[in-house]
Design a protein around this motif. Structure first.
Motif, PDB file in Angstrom:
ATOM      1  N   ASP A  99       0.500  -0.774   0.131  1.00 50.92           N
ATOM      2  CA  ASP A  99      -0.141  -0.213   0.442  1.00 50.92           C
ATOM      3  C   ASP A  99       1.173   1.417  -0.430  1.00 50.92           C
ATOM      4  O   ASP A  99       1.924   1.690   0.947  1.00 50.92           O
ATOM      5  CB  ASP A  99      -0.781  -0.382   1.157  1.00 50.92           C
ATOM      6  N   ASP A 116      -6.261   0.641   7.941  1.00 48.08           N
ATOM      7  CA  ASP A 116      -7.684   1.831   8.061  1.00 48.08           C
ATOM      8  C   ASP A 116      -7.331   2.655   9.353  1.00 48.08           C
ATOM      9  O   ASP A 116      -7.923   3.882   9.257  1.00 48.08           O
ATOM     10  CB  ASP A 116      -8.960   1.214   7.431  1.00 48.08           C
ATOM     11  N   LYS A 176      -4.185   4.980   9.070  1.00 49.92           N
ATOM     12  CA  LYS A 176      -4.558   6.108   7.847  1.00 49.92           C
ATOM     13  C   LYS A 176      -5.758   7.569   8.875  1.00 49.92           C
ATOM     14  O   LYS A 176      -5.461   8.316   8.957  1.00 49.92           O
ATOM     15  CB  LYS A 176      -5.364   5.540   6.779  1.00 49.92           C
ATOM     16  N   ALA A 177      -6.428   6.646   9.779  1.00 50.41           N
ATOM     17  CA  ALA A 177      -7.465   7.438  10.468  1.00 50.41           C
ATOM     18  C   ALA A 177      -7.068   8.059  11.641  1.00 50.41           C
ATOM     19  O   ALA A 177      -7.553   9.406  12.275  1.00 50.41           O
ATOM     20  CB  ALA A 177      -8.678   6.382  10.949  1.00 50.41           C
ATOM     21  N   GLU A 196      -0.017   4.394   0.249  1.00 49.97           N
ATOM     22  CA  GLU A 196      -0.331   5.356   1.164  1.00 49.97           C
ATOM     23  C   GLU A 196       0.254   4.624   2.234  1.00 49.97           C
ATOM     24  O   GLU A 196       0.166   5.565   3.688  1.00 49.97           O
ATOM     25  CB  GLU A 196      -1.681   5.700   1.495  1.00 49.97           C
TER      26      GLU A 196
END
Length: 82
Positions: free
Chosen positions: A15, A44, A47-48, A17
């Protein structure tokens, strides 16, 4: 000995990102790739949470010595080898 979670690394993720967040965590203001790597097991979530960490801890909002004491105490509470 308790089981330790193996952190995700820039080399083990596909990934882009997530790879960038791990690099930023290692080289940027946080300077702790291990913690970001463990949270990155759920991409996720990392990323949050990174923007939240940035809002609280980035940009010099907390004095460097206080920030370091927080990291040491968190490591102690989690039985980390920090």
């Amino acid at each position: 000995m308790p089981t330790r979670i193996r952190p995700v690394t820039r080399e083990t993720t596909d990934d882009p990102e997530l790879r960038q967040l791990l690099q930023d965590g290692s080289e940027g203001w946080w300077k702790d790739a291990e913690m970001f790597g463990v949270i990155g097991r759920v991409p996720d979530l990392l990323k949050a949470v990174v923007p939240v960490f940035g809002a609280f801890f980035g940009g010099g909002r907390i004095a460097p010595h206080v920030f370091e004491m927080m990291r040491v105490k968190t490591g102690q509470m989690n039985d980390c080898a920090y």
